[in-house]
Design a protein around this motif. Structure first.
Motif, PDB file in Angstrom:
ATOM      1  N   HIS A  53      89.784 103.239 -36.029  1.00  0.00           N
ATOM      2  CA  HIS A  53      90.174 104.443 -35.188  1.00  0.00           C
ATOM      3  C   HIS A  53      91.664 104.862 -35.182  1.00  0.00           C
ATOM      4  CE1 HIS A  53      90.749 106.711 -31.468  1.00  0.00           C
ATOM      5  NE2 HIS A  53      89.323 106.874 -31.536  1.00  0.00           N
ATOM      6  N   PRO A  54      91.862 106.084 -35.284  1.00  0.00           N
ATOM      7  CA  PRO A  54      93.050 106.731 -35.414  1.00  0.00           C
ATOM      8  C   PRO A  54      93.973 106.091 -34.520  1.00  0.00           C
ATOM      9  CG  PRO A  54      91.746 108.655 -35.305  1.00  0.00           C
ATOM     10  CD  PRO A  54      90.762 107.338 -35.200  1.00  0.00           C
ATOM     11  N   LEU A  55      93.828 105.290 -33.463  1.00  0.00           N
ATOM     12  CA  LEU A  55      94.698 104.867 -32.321  1.00  0.00           C
ATOM     13  C   LEU A  55      94.638 103.503 -32.346  1.00  0.00           C
ATOM     14  CD1 LEU A  55      94.064 107.556 -29.490  1.00  0.00           C
ATOM     15  CD2 LEU A  55      96.229 106.923 -30.502  1.00  0.00           C
ATOM     16  N   ASP A  56      94.257 102.707 -33.431  1.00  0.00           N
ATOM     17  CA  ASP A  56      94.421 101.392 -33.525  1.00  0.00           C
ATOM     18  C   ASP A  56      95.955 101.293 -33.711  1.00  0.00           C
ATOM     19  OD1 ASP A  56      91.751 101.053 -33.594  1.00  0.00           O
ATOM     20  OD2 ASP A  56      91.558 101.175 -35.727  1.00  0.00           O
ATOM     21  N   ALA A  57      96.265  99.992 -33.001  1.00  0.00           N
ATOM     22  CA  ALA A  57      98.044  99.504 -33.106  1.00  0.00           C
ATOM     23  C   ALA A  57      98.088  99.219 -34.792  1.00  0.00           C
ATOM     24  CB  ALA A  57      97.964  98.563 -32.275  1.00  0.00           C
ATOM     25  N   PRO A  58      99.483  99.482 -35.003  1.00  0.00           N
ATOM     26  CA  PRO A  58      99.945  99.223 -36.333  1.00  0.00           C
ATOM     27  C   PRO A  58     100.141  97.645 -36.497  1.00  0.00           C
ATOM     28  CG  PRO A  58     101.762  99.909 -34.919  1.00  0.00           C
ATOM     29  CD  PRO A  58     100.648 100.091 -34.042  1.00  0.00           C
ATOM     30  N   ALA A  71      82.780  95.630 -36.871  1.00  0.00           N
ATOM     31  CA  ALA A  71      83.631  95.067 -37.969  1.00  0.00           C
ATOM     32  C   ALA A  71      84.842  94.454 -37.582  1.00  0.00           C
ATOM     33  CB  ALA A  71      83.731  95.960 -39.146  1.00  0.00           C
ATOM     34  N   LEU A  72      85.396  95.167 -36.596  1.00  0.00           N
ATOM     35  CA  LEU A  72      86.818  94.600 -36.178  1.00  0.00           C
ATOM     36  C   LEU A  72      86.965  94.391 -34.546  1.00  0.00           C
ATOM     37  CD1 LEU A  72      88.632  97.573 -37.890  1.00  0.00           C
ATOM     38  CD2 LEU A  72      88.846  95.071 -38.365  1.00  0.00           C
ATOM     39  N   LEU A  73      87.734  93.494 -34.449  1.00  0.00           N
ATOM     40  CA  LEU A  73      88.145  93.279 -33.045  1.00  0.00           C
ATOM     41  C   LEU A  73      89.355  94.112 -32.751  1.00  0.00           C
ATOM     42  CD1 LEU A  73      88.644  89.354 -33.245  1.00  0.00           C
ATOM     43  CD2 LEU A  73      86.893  90.763 -31.751  1.00  0.00           C
ATOM     44  N   ARG A  74      89.214  94.824 -31.620  1.00  0.00           N
ATOM     45  CA  ARG A  74      90.212  95.749 -31.204  1.00  0.00           C
ATOM     46  C   ARG A  74      91.782  95.206 -31.095  1.00  0.00           C
ATOM     47  NH1 ARG A  74      88.274  96.382 -25.029  1.00  0.00           N
ATOM     48  NH2 ARG A  74      88.993  94.271 -23.983  1.00  0.00           N
ATOM     49  N   SER A  78      94.009  97.493 -29.955  1.00  0.00           N
ATOM     50  CA  SER A  78      94.508  98.304 -28.946  1.00  0.00           C
ATOM     51  C   SER A  78      93.401  98.703 -28.061  1.00  0.00           C
ATOM     52  CB  SER A  78      95.188  99.544 -29.797  1.00  0.00           C
ATOM     53  OG  SER A  78      95.382 100.625 -28.557  1.00  0.00           O
ATOM     54  N   LEU A  79      93.693  99.012 -26.878  1.00  0.00           N
ATOM     55  CA  LEU A  79      92.588  99.322 -25.756  1.00  0.00           C
ATOM     56  C   LEU A  79      92.654 100.921 -25.946  1.00  0.00           C
ATOM     57  CD1 LEU A  79      93.343  97.445 -22.786  1.00  0.00           C
ATOM     58  CD2 LEU A  79      91.541  96.739 -24.579  1.00  0.00           C
ATOM     59  N   LEU A  80      93.441 101.665 -26.778  1.00  0.00           N
ATOM     60  CA  LEU A  80      93.506 103.022 -26.635  1.00  0.00           C
ATOM     61  C   LEU A  80      92.208 103.798 -27.502  1.00  0.00           C
ATOM     62  CD1 LEU A  80      97.253 103.761 -27.260  1.00  0.00           C
ATOM     63  CD2 LEU A  80      96.123 104.049 -25.347  1.00  0.00           C
ATOM     64  N   PRO A  81      91.615 102.954 -28.485  1.00  0.00           N
ATOM     65  CA  PRO A  81      90.567 103.752 -29.053  1.00  0.00           C
ATOM     66  C   PRO A  81      89.332 103.806 -28.061  1.00  0.00           C
ATOM     67  CG  PRO A  81      91.606 102.278 -30.746  1.00  0.00           C
ATOM     68  CD  PRO A  81      92.382 101.957 -29.426  1.00  0.00           C
ATOM     69  N   GLY A  82      89.305 102.675 -27.310  1.00  0.00           N
ATOM     70  CA  GLY A  82      88.086 102.592 -26.300  1.00  0.00           C
ATOM     71  C   GLY A  82      88.254 103.344 -25.149  1.00  0.00           C
ATOM     72  N   LEU A  83      89.836 103.891 -24.947  1.00  0.00           N
ATOM     73  CA  LEU A  83      89.982 104.886 -23.784  1.00  0.00           C
ATOM     74  C   LEU A  83      89.843 106.240 -24.292  1.00  0.00           C
ATOM     75  CD1 LEU A  83      93.549 103.515 -22.064  1.00  0.00           C
ATOM     76  CD2 LEU A  83      91.138 103.942 -20.990  1.00  0.00           C
ATOM     77  N   THR A  84      89.845 106.514 -25.378  1.00  0.00           N
ATOM     78  CA  THR A  84      89.598 107.797 -26.146  1.00  0.00           C
ATOM     79  C   THR A  84      88.264 107.997 -26.139  1.00  0.00           C
ATOM     80  OG1 THR A  84      91.712 107.284 -27.551  1.00  0.00           O
ATOM     81  CG2 THR A  84      90.079 108.968 -28.257  1.00  0.00           C
TER      82      THR A  84
END
Lengths: 335, 679
Positions: free
Chosen positions: B409-414, B429-432, B434-440
């Motif tokens: 997601h574009p809001l994944d953390a770096p 496929a990935l463990l989050r 950041s919580l921002l993608p889910g919030l988006t």
């Protein structure tokens, strides 16, 4: 003296005729003000003889009191009338919508968790958490799973590495606690668990579990049943009954599956809630706890099961979709 | 495990109907999954057999449970015959096959050869019972092997003796060997997989499936009947490697009674002779590589009663255990020999379970634990976490809970990412991190504007071998802060400063006083570079980030540009949380207020003005606040005018106007040093 009497009479007529409290204020000033008609009578005292003075003074004071009383009475009546008119004029439509403000609210899973915490905390269990990304060891080995046993097939596991999995059960916390603490122990956790399975109304790859356990001397199946019964009644109502049925989980012996029934839930049908049992002596021994001296119980259940049963939620997927039309319906739940 | 009611009645004389039988089995631990054709004369029961109770995968095993739990049910002659191993038969000739076991994965291998068989039809009653539980009727010989397995739980296999050598070898396959299995599939074998072979080739996958080339058919006149016992882990491994799940492998994995190897052969021959009375049968070849270990368990009955929370007498215990096949060796303390079909019973507690199960768990009373009381409840970081959630709700935020497993997601953390090896779907496929993608996603699901959401949950970063898991708070705020009730109203909208104040409020609520810094902790392209701050706690430790979304990220994520985001590392925030603040005494004397307007370069950060105010040489300052920021008409380019309120107060004495003015002047002087001008 006649003058006093006629002034009182005139004032009383005006008071009776007054149409508003404002008029009344004018009448009060006219007769009783500093230069009012009655107040001014006192100035005549100087022209009276010593014998006349007391009677005249008394007459003027009586007149003042009479008029003041009449004004006050009329004021009270008029103010009531005026307020009534004002209330009528100021009437609003109370059925119009309220002025909306922004209100925050908790997710139903959090509300459920808070309630669980309150109940088990109240029963003397301490809240703890373990990692969601769990060592294979704690998820399986420490829970007495024999290597390569079909019991593991019951739980399709997400592996991140050979020794690292997304925990399939919150029971994984037990090994971590036993490795670091000694009995007596009363602990519980609420957390997220994962199973690699297809998603439908009753299955999700991600869900939540409660796991609760204690170790002490002489802990029995009766204590387990009593604790579960108390917990279930706190969650679902005082009518709830608990039933045990034999089941197999590697980490308990004896192992049971427990169901609850209540005339208020599913017409009194028995509904399975989770697994439970006495902590397996192999686990106690592996952690240096003597099973001859100590015994313990453990039980687990799905967090989602609780709102599903209590509020009629019929699709597991709703919990993690975050549709506010769903979430906003639980604002009345006092956790 | 499915079976018809009549099949059970062959083994148990009982007045229980199908439903009562189902209830009894459920309470014995064999949960009734359902009854099919319940109104028919012979309903079908389907029970779930626990993975440690292979003995329940047979009519004989379930009948044993019924007899143990129901005093009104009696064993039939067939049950008694099975219990005694079925009557021996008179062989017509000596054994003709030889057997050699070359692997520890095979404990026992027995076989007989039978000649004079023909393609006679399967008896109707057997065919009927098999078909009703979903097993296809194939031929007399195959049907009988299946029926015996259903009855007593021992998988059998019949080979066409015309296609098979008589020197049987049980050995592990070598890499590259092949076999065509009964289902017609050519399978490549690998080392370690246990095979039944004749002198020349593998003819069956041990415990899983027979070979295609030696299959019995209509032309078969002689057979070799195999009944064997294999190690469950070996069968499981081979089954998984070959991806071949069969009724036989299912049973071997869960345990088969090692003592019924020959019993099953006798039952098969008994049934076969009812159809073909004239067959010629050899003696049994029975090779035992390792005898089953006899398990003897000692149990104090008082302890059993204590653990169960209900009293069990010696008389009851003996009755229950005998019915289940345990041999009572002694009674003080109780000493029992565990039957060969119960490998799950190895220690005293296992026997306790047997006693409880048969006595009935419904008889256990409810009691609350006594003993040592420990400190229960929710403490430390767990309480702080709940307080953060409570704080966010108090501010008017809605809590969401979203998935841990997700796609990019574009809001994944770096940060580095990890994911499951076997996600099954790219969506997982990935463990989050950041919580921002889910919030988006939650924001978009609910219209994408005028939403104020937060989540508290775990995030994951790192690589395999070095993974980290952190509890996070994340916030998404966009649009109107309060709803517009009437068309004419202009409610305030979310901006950097609204979110900043909310974060300060929620963190203050757990004893953290956040500092906001533009000093870059790490590059983070998710935010507007000029509207982003890193958050530090009072000890100067980095605890999170706040900012407006980067316009390009907003575009990619489909969010409004005026979206404001924050992430807080909760465990770091909790680390320096001050749980026991010390009270500041309250003065009962009146305060003096002074307002000042300062013209100053916009490039001077408010933090500098703040420290000028708070460090100016006066000890009378009680509070200060920014009440206006103005630029435009009358204000030179590059500057702005700041309206600042100051409040002074003394303990125990009233302030004079003069004292108020002096304190104000001291503060103004400090601001003038930064280049400000008093307006």
């Amino acid at each position: 003296m006649e003058n006093v009497g006629s002034l009182v009479l005139a004032a009383e007529q005006e008071i009776t005729a007054a149409a508003s409290t404002a008029d009344l204020k004018h009448i009060e000033i006219k007769y009783l003000g500093k230069n009012g008609l009655i107040t001014s009578l006192m100035r005549q005292m100087g022209s009276l003889s010593a014998e006349e003075k007391p009677a005249f003074g008394a007459a003027v004071n009586t007149a003042k009191a009479t008029v003041q009383q009449a004004i006050d009475d009329r004021f009270t009546a008029l103010r009531f009338v005026e307020l009534a008119a004002r209330f009528e004029a100021e009437k609003i439509d109370v059925t119009m919508p309220g002025r909306q403000t922004r209100v925050g609210y908790a997710h139903i899973l959090h509300l459920t968790t808070l309630k669980i915490k309150r109940v088990l905390g109240g029963l003397g269990f301490r809240y703890e958490e373990g990692p969601e990304l769990e060592d294979f060891k704690y998820n399986f080995d420490a829970l007495n799973y024999p290597p390569d046993h079909p019991a593991m097939d019951d739980q399709d596991t997400f592996y991140v590495a050979d020794d690292l999995v997304l925990r399939t059960q919150c029971t994984a916390l037990q090994g971590r606690i036993f490795a670091n603490e000694k009995p007596p122990l009363r602990v519980f956790t609420v957390g997220r668990t994962f199973r690699n399975e297809a998603v439908d109304r009753t299955h999700n790859h991600t869900f939540h579990q409660v796991d609760c356990f204690m170790i002490d001397e002489n802990v029995s199946m009766a204590h387990l049943k009593g604790t579960l019964g108390t917990f279930a009644r706190a969650m679902f109502g005082p009518e709830v009954k608990v039933r045990f049925r034999p089941d197999f989980f590697p980490f308990v012996e004896p192992g049971v599956d427990y169901a609850i029934s209540s005339p208020k839930l599913f017409n009194g049908r028995w509904v399975e809630l989770g697994g439970a049992g006495l902590i397996h002596p192999n686990i106690l021994e592996a952690n240096g706890i003597d099973p001859q001296k100590y015994s313990g119980f453990a039980f687990g259940l799905g967090v989602e099961r609780i709102p599903m049963m209590a509020y009629g939620v019929d699709d597991l997927r709703l919990f993690l979709e975050n549709d506010l039309r769903f979430l906003s319906q639980f604002q009345g739940i006092a956790a | 495990m499915k079976f018809t009611y009549s099949t059970m009645r062959d083994y148990v004389a009982t007045s229980l109907d199908a439903e009562a039988l189902g209830d009894l089995l459920t309470m014995a631990g064999f949960e009734l999954e359902g009854i099919e054709e319940e109104t028919s004369e012979d309903p079908i029961l389907d029970v779930k057999v626990m993975s440690n109770r292979g003995d329940g995968l047979s009519i004989l095993g379930l009948a044993r449970e019924v007899l143990a739990k129901d005093a009104g049910s009696q064993p039939t002659d067939l049950y008694l015959a099975a219990k005694s191993g079925f009557a021996d038969f008179a062989p017509s000739r000596p054994a003709e096959a030889t057997v050699r076991i070359d692997s520890p994965a095979c404990n026992r291998f027995a076989c007989v050869t039978v000649s004079g068989v023909s393609s006679a039809p399967t008896p109707e009653w057997i065919k009927y019972r098999l078909e009703r539980i979903g097993m296809r009727s194939i031929s007399l010989l195959v049907d009988l092997t299946n029926y015996v397995m259903l009855e007593i739980g021992q998988p059998l296999h019949a080979y066409d003796l015309g296609k098979l050598g008589k020197e049987i070898v049980v050995r592990e396959a070598q890499d590259g060997e092949t076999i065509k299995t009964l289902d017609g599939v050519d399978r490549k074998l690998s080392a370690g997989q246990l095979m039944i072979c004749d002198a020349s080739r593998p003819v069956g996958v041990a415990g899983v499936m027979g070979g295609f080339d030696t299959e019995v058919d209509d032309a078969t006149t002689a057979i070799l009947l195999e009944s064997a016992h294999f190690l469950n882990t070996s069968v499981r491994k081979t089954r998984k490697q070959l991806g071949l799940n069969t009724e036989a492998s299912y049973r071997f994995e869960r345990s088969v009674d090692p003592k019924i190897t020959d019993v099953a052969i006798r039952r098969f021959l008994q049934l076969l002779k009812t159809v073909l009375p004239d067959v010629s049968i050899s003696e049994i070849t029975d090779v035992v590589r390792s005898e089953p270990v006899e398990v003897v368990v000692e149990l104090e009955l008082a302890r059993a009663s204590r653990l169960l929370g209900m009293e069990i007498t010696l008389e009851e215990a003996s009755r229950y255990l005998s019915a289940l096949g345990f041999e009572i060796l002694a009674t003080e303390p109780l000493k029992v020999k565990v039957p060969s079909w119960r490998p799950d019973v190895v220690r005293a507690e296992d026997v306790v379970e047997e006693l409880g199960r048969v006595h009935g768990y419904e008889r256990i009373p409810e009691e609350l634990p006594i003993g040592h009381t420990t400190m229960g409840g929710i403490h430390g970081k767990y309480r702080l976490s709940d307080a953060v959630i409570e704080g966010m709700i108090r501010l008017g935020y809605v809590q969401v809970v979203s998935h841990t497993l997700r796609s990019e997601h574009p809001l994944d953390a770096p940060t580095d990412r990890i994911g499951p090896r076997n996600p099954g779907s790219p969506e997982l496929a990935l463990l989050r991190n950041s919580l921002l993608p889910g919030l988006t996603e939650a924001a978009l699901r609910n219209g994408g504007k005028d939403v104020h959401l937060f989540e508290v949950g775990q995030i994951f970063e790192g690589q395999v071998g070095n993974t980290k898991e952190f509890p996070h708070l994340a916030i998404l705020s966009t649009g109107k802060l309060t709803p517009a009730n009437r068309a004419s109203e202009q409610p305030p909208v979310a901006d950097f400063y609204s979110l900043k104040a909310e974060l300060e409020a929620v963190l203050t609520g757990i004893g953290v006083t956040p500092q906001f810094s533009t000093k870059e902790f790490r590059p983070d392209a998710r935010f507007h570079p000029g509207r982003k701050a890193w958050m530090l706690d009072q000890a100067g430790e980095w605890i999170g980030v706040i900012g407006q979304i980067h316009p390009l990220v907003a575009e990619a994520a489909d969010l409004p540009e005026a979206t404001f985001l924050a992430e807080v590392w909760l465990d770091m925030a909790f680390h320096n949380a001050q749980e026991n603040p010390q009270l500041n005494p309250i003065s009962r004397n009146p305060a003096v207020s002074r307002d000042i307007a300062i013209l100053i370069d916009k490039s001077v950060p408010f933090d500098d003005i703040k420290s000028a105010i708070t460090t100016a040489p006066t000890d009378l300052l009680e509070d200060y606040w920014l009440f206006d920021v103005y630029e435009g008409t009358g204000i030179p380019e590059g500057k702005h005018s700041l309206g600042i309120g100051l409040q002074f107060r003394k303990m125990g004495a009233n302030l004079t106007d003069e004292e108020g003015n002096q304190a104000r002047d001291a503060i103004v002087a400090a601001i003038v040093e930064l280049g400000g001008i008093l307006r």
